[in-house]
Structures are given as structure tokens and as C-alpha cells.
Enzyme design. Structure first.
Site, PDB file in Angstrom:
ATOM      1  N   THR A  69       0.973  -1.110   0.126  1.00 43.45           N
ATOM      2  CA  THR A  69       0.057  -0.084   0.080  1.00 43.45           C
ATOM      3  C   THR A  69       0.968   1.205  -0.037  1.00 43.45           C
ATOM      4  OG1 THR A  69      -1.580  -1.227   1.195  1.00 43.45           O
ATOM      5  CG2 THR A  69      -1.720   1.150   1.112  1.00 43.45           C
ATOM      6  N   LYS A  90      -7.778   1.463  -2.992  1.00 42.82           N
ATOM      7  CA  LYS A  90      -7.371   0.965  -1.674  1.00 42.82           C
ATOM      8  C   LYS A  90      -7.519   2.215  -0.573  1.00 42.82           C
ATOM      9  CE  LYS A  90      -4.954  -1.080   1.488  1.00 42.82           C
ATOM     10  NZ  LYS A  90      -5.641  -2.292   2.403  1.00 42.82           N
ATOM     11  N   LYS A 131      -1.575   5.198   8.358  1.00 41.56           N
ATOM     12  CA  LYS A 131      -0.689   5.171   7.232  1.00 41.56           C
ATOM     13  C   LYS A 131      -1.451   5.391   6.055  1.00 41.56           C
ATOM     14  CE  LYS A 131       1.670   2.360   4.054  1.00 41.56           C
ATOM     15  NZ  LYS A 131       2.110   0.868   3.727  1.00 41.56           N
TER      16      LYS A 131
HETATM   17  P1  NAD Z   1       5.866  -5.835   7.180  1.00 44.76           P
HETATM   18  O1  NAD Z   1       6.655  -4.712   7.824  1.00 44.76           O
HETATM   19  O2  NAD Z   1       5.608  -7.112   8.310  1.00 44.76           O
HETATM   20  O3  NAD Z   1       6.766  -6.387   5.942  1.00 44.76           O
HETATM   21  C1  NAD Z   1       7.355  -5.660   5.008  1.00 44.76           C
HETATM   22  C2  NAD Z   1       9.014  -6.344   4.764  1.00 44.76           C
HETATM   23  O4  NAD Z   1       9.351  -5.626   3.823  1.00 44.76           O
HETATM   24  C3  NAD Z   1       9.783  -6.517   6.225  1.00 44.76           C
HETATM   25  O5  NAD Z   1       9.826  -7.769   6.414  1.00 44.76           O
HETATM   26  C4  NAD Z   1      10.761  -5.665   5.922  1.00 44.76           C
HETATM   27  O6  NAD Z   1      12.126  -6.096   6.415  1.00 44.76           O
HETATM   28  C5  NAD Z   1      10.968  -5.683   4.283  1.00 44.76           C
HETATM   29  N1  NAD Z   1      11.812  -4.629   3.695  1.00 44.76           N
HETATM   30  C6  NAD Z   1      11.930  -3.387   4.055  1.00 44.76           C
HETATM   31  N2  NAD Z   1      12.746  -2.708   3.193  1.00 44.76           N
HETATM   32  C7  NAD Z   1      12.975  -3.704   2.303  1.00 44.76           C
HETATM   33  C8  NAD Z   1      14.132  -3.681   1.379  1.00 44.76           C
HETATM   34  N3  NAD Z   1      14.629  -2.584   0.853  1.00 44.76           N
HETATM   35  N4  NAD Z   1      14.401  -4.843   0.484  1.00 44.76           N
HETATM   36  C9  NAD Z   1      13.935  -5.810   0.922  1.00 44.76           C
HETATM   37  N5  NAD Z   1      12.774  -5.948   2.203  1.00 44.76           N
HETATM   38  C10 NAD Z   1      12.550  -4.842   2.675  1.00 44.76           C
HETATM   39  O7  NAD Z   1       4.646  -5.314   6.812  1.00 44.76           O
HETATM   40  P2  NAD Z   1       3.356  -5.973   6.202  1.00 44.76           P
HETATM   41  O8  NAD Z   1       2.273  -6.080   7.273  1.00 44.76           O
HETATM   42  O9  NAD Z   1       3.468  -7.281   5.583  1.00 44.76           O
HETATM   43  O10 NAD Z   1       2.648  -5.025   4.997  1.00 44.76           O
HETATM   44  C11 NAD Z   1       3.283  -4.897   3.750  1.00 44.76           C
HETATM   45  C12 NAD Z   1       2.472  -3.805   2.957  1.00 44.76           C
HETATM   46  O11 NAD Z   1       1.113  -4.507   3.073  1.00 44.76           O
HETATM   47  C13 NAD Z   1       2.351  -2.437   3.638  1.00 44.76           C
HETATM   48  O12 NAD Z   1       2.458  -1.663   2.487  1.00 44.76           O
HETATM   49  C14 NAD Z   1       1.205  -2.733   4.129  1.00 44.76           C
HETATM   50  O13 NAD Z   1       0.480  -1.321   4.374  1.00 44.76           O
HETATM   51  C15 NAD Z   1       0.196  -3.396   3.158  1.00 44.76           C
HETATM   52  N6  NAD Z   1      -1.053  -3.948   4.114  1.00 44.76           N
HETATM   53  C16 NAD Z   1      -0.557  -4.716   5.258  1.00 44.76           C
HETATM   54  C17 NAD Z   1      -1.893  -5.238   5.935  1.00 44.76           C
HETATM   55  C18 NAD Z   1      -1.583  -5.967   7.166  1.00 44.76           C
HETATM   56  O14 NAD Z   1      -2.704  -6.318   7.827  1.00 44.76           O
HETATM   57  N7  NAD Z   1      -0.450  -6.104   7.691  1.00 44.76           N
HETATM   58  C19 NAD Z   1      -3.153  -5.466   5.050  1.00 44.76           C
HETATM   59  C20 NAD Z   1      -3.149  -4.956   3.662  1.00 44.76           C
HETATM   60  C21 NAD Z   1      -2.097  -4.238   3.426  1.00 44.76           C
END
Ligand code: NAD
Length: 285
Positions: free
Chosen positions: A87, A158, A233
């Protein structure tokens, strides 16, 4: 199909695992060194995308997405399709599409449970050609994919959805706190509203009052679920987008301000976004 998957966090880890379980050859990379069952680990983003037919990113925000895109694009095969499921702001999504035309912004709804179970909803923006490549993969990771339009349309859908969600959750919590003070039983309130014109997903599917309605984070001491800071966010993204096109979103702005206060000053950090109910219960007019 060979898939490079970057960002194996709470969501991405499950999504990559589901693709591997479906028989795809998935190579993953995460800066945190996350290992996922069935997914080969690469030493860098560039290594993960080498030879891949499809590249998927699931990253925290637009700034990180842009940095990762700038790093991996020179290493991608010319025919590869770039699917970003994070997102992020609409501008970042469009920037990636400008740099790599066979790309699609495909943020998701459904949370960690949906990622685990493969029941996410994808809202996609990009060309028909990119959507045709991505759709079979959406079918593995999710239960529904809507092609919303050109690049950026997925992110637009979204943030509009989550602006509605943030505002309806707040007013649902306000209404429960008001009902309490009026001496109205919470269960009766639910029974009426959930079948009347005040019904919403926040009330009917994710009721913020413990012990009422289907099971929700309220029944687990407001452990997320969907954390208040993630809602903040998304609300900020909605206001950034509204500002960029001069759209009036007064309730969206107010919801953003309330979640900001909740997360930054009122102990809301790390709690589910429905924990607005105990917050309102503590407050007076
Ligand atoms: P998260 O923080 O658990 O996962 C993100 C991952 O990206 C982390 O493991 C981090 O180490 C990795 N990362 C960061 N920088 C990086 C880089 N340069 N190279 C490689 N890896 C890197 O977050 P999440 O909950 O998995 O969410 C991911 C996305 O999905 C976000 O944009 C969030 O807004 C969206 N989202 C989350 C949810 C939810 O319920 N968690 C629901 C819908 C959408």
C-alpha cells in the site's frame, strides 16, 4: 513460472509461500533475512529478480518501493511483469509504471489472515497485458481481483476504501460509547444497527465491542488485526492524494487527525484500530 518476491514480512511471507505451494519457483529477499518455507533465499533484491518472469514486491511504503524498484529494474528480464502489492501513494505507483511499463499496482485487502489463507482481495491498476499475467497469481494468493483501471487506480481504490473504513470505525466506536452513556445495552445496539441503516463492515463483521457480533480483535484485548498505526498510514495516504487533486475530504481529514492522536499521544500504538472504542469510553464531551 519463476517469481522473484521482495518483502517477506507479515503479508509477503504468506503470499510467497502460497505461490510456492502452488508449484511456482519462488526466490525471495527481505532485508531482515526472513526465511519462508518453500521459497529460495536470495542474497539481494537484484539476485531475487534475476531470470524471473514475474517480480512481486510487498514493502512498507512508497519511499522504500521506489528505492527497491530503482535497484532491481536494471536486473529484470525485458519481458518480466512487475507487480507491487504494497500500500503506497499513487505517485509512487505511477513512477514505477513509468520506469517499467509492464507493471501493475495491486494493493490488497484481507489482512494477515487473508494472506495466510490465500483469500486476499486485489485491486489492480495497470495495462490489460500486465493484468492478464498477474491474474492467475492473484487467484492463488486471493479470492478476488478487480482491474480498477490504469496505473495508480489500484492504490486509489485502496485508499478510498480505507478512508471509508477509518471513518466508519470511528463513528461506530463513538456510537457504542454514546449508547453506553444512554444506558442502551451493547448487544441490543448491535442487534438493531447491524440490521438497520447504520450497518457497516465495522459494525457487522469487525464489531469493536468485546463479546458482541462475530469474533474480532475486540475479543482478544484489541491485539491487531489491523493495527491503528497501519490505519493511520492509509489515512495519511488518502489525505496526501486528496491534496494532490484538490478533493474535499473533511471526514477523512478528521479521521486522520483522530488516529494520529490515538497512535502518537494516547497509547494506541500496537493496538487494533477498533481500540478507538475504549478510547472514546474514557473520554467526555
Ligand atoms: P511488514 O513490515 O511485516 O513487511 C514488510 C517487509 O519488507 C519487512 O519484512 C521488511 O524487512 C521488508 N523490507 C523493508 N525494506 C526492504 C528492502 N529494501 N528490501 C527488501 N525487503 C525490505 O509489513 P506487512 O504487514 O507485511 O505489510 C506490507 C504492505 O502491505 C504494507 O504496505 C502494508 O500497508 C500493506 N498491507 C498490510 C496489511 C496488514 O494487515 N498487515 C493489510 C493490507 C495491506
Amino acid at each position: 513460472m519463476k517469481i522473484g518476491f521482495i518483502g517477506l514480512g507479515n503479508m509477503g511471507g504468506h503470499m510467497a509461500r502460497n505461490l510456492a505451494s502452488a508449484g511456482h519457483e519462488v526466490t525471495g529477499f527481505d532485508v531482515a533475512g526472513v526465511i519462508v518455507d518453500g521459497v529460495a533465499s536470495a542474497a539481494s533484491g537484484t539476485a531475487a529478480v534475476q531470470g524471473a518472469d514475474v517480480v512481486i514486491t510487498m514493502l512498507p511504503n512508497g519511499q522504500i518501493l521506489r528505492a527497491v524498484a530503482a535497484e532491481i529494474i536494471p536486473a529484470m528480464q525485458p519481458h518480466a511483469c512487475f507487480i507491487d502489492c504494497s500500500t503506497v501513494d499513487v505517485d509512487s505507483a505511477r513512477q514505477v509504471a513509468a520506469d517499467w511499463p509492464l507493471s501493475i499496482d495491486a494493493p490488497v485487502s484481507g489482512g494477515i489472515g487473508g494472506a495466510d489463507a490465500g483469500t486476499l482481495t486485489f485491486m489492480a491498476g495497470g495495462s490489460d497485458a500486465a493484468f492478464a499475467i498477474a491474474e492467475p497469481l492473484f487467484d492463488i494468493m486471493g479470492q478476488k481481483a478487480v482491474h480498477c483501471g490504469e496505473s495508480g487506480a489500484g492504490q486509489a481504490a485502496k485508499i478510498c476504501n480505507n478512508m471509508i473504513l477509518g471513518a466508519t470505525m470511528i463513528v461506530t466506536c463513538e456510537a457504542f460509547a454514546l449508547a453506553d452513556k444512554l444506558g442502551l445495552d451493547r448487544q441490543k445496539m448491535f442487534d438493531v444497527v447491524s440490521t438497520s441503516s447504520g450497518y457497516s463492515w465495522s459494525m457487522n463483521a469487525y464489531c469493536p465491542a468485546p463479546g458482541i457480533g462475530p469474533k474480532s480483535p475486540a475479543d482478544n484485548d484489541y491485539q491487531p488485526g489491523f493495527a491503528a498505526e497501519l490505519m493511520l498510514k492509509d489515512l495519511r495516504l488518502s489525505q496526501q492524494a486528496a491534496e494532490s487533486v484538490d478533493a474535499a475530504t473533511p471526514l477523512g481529514q478528521h479521521a486522520t487527525d483522530l488516529y494520529q492522536r490515538f497512535v502518537e499521544d494516547e497509547d494506541g500504538l500496537g493496538k487494533d484500530f477498533s481500540a478507538m472504542l475504549p478510547r472514546f469510553s474514557k473520554q467526555s464531551r
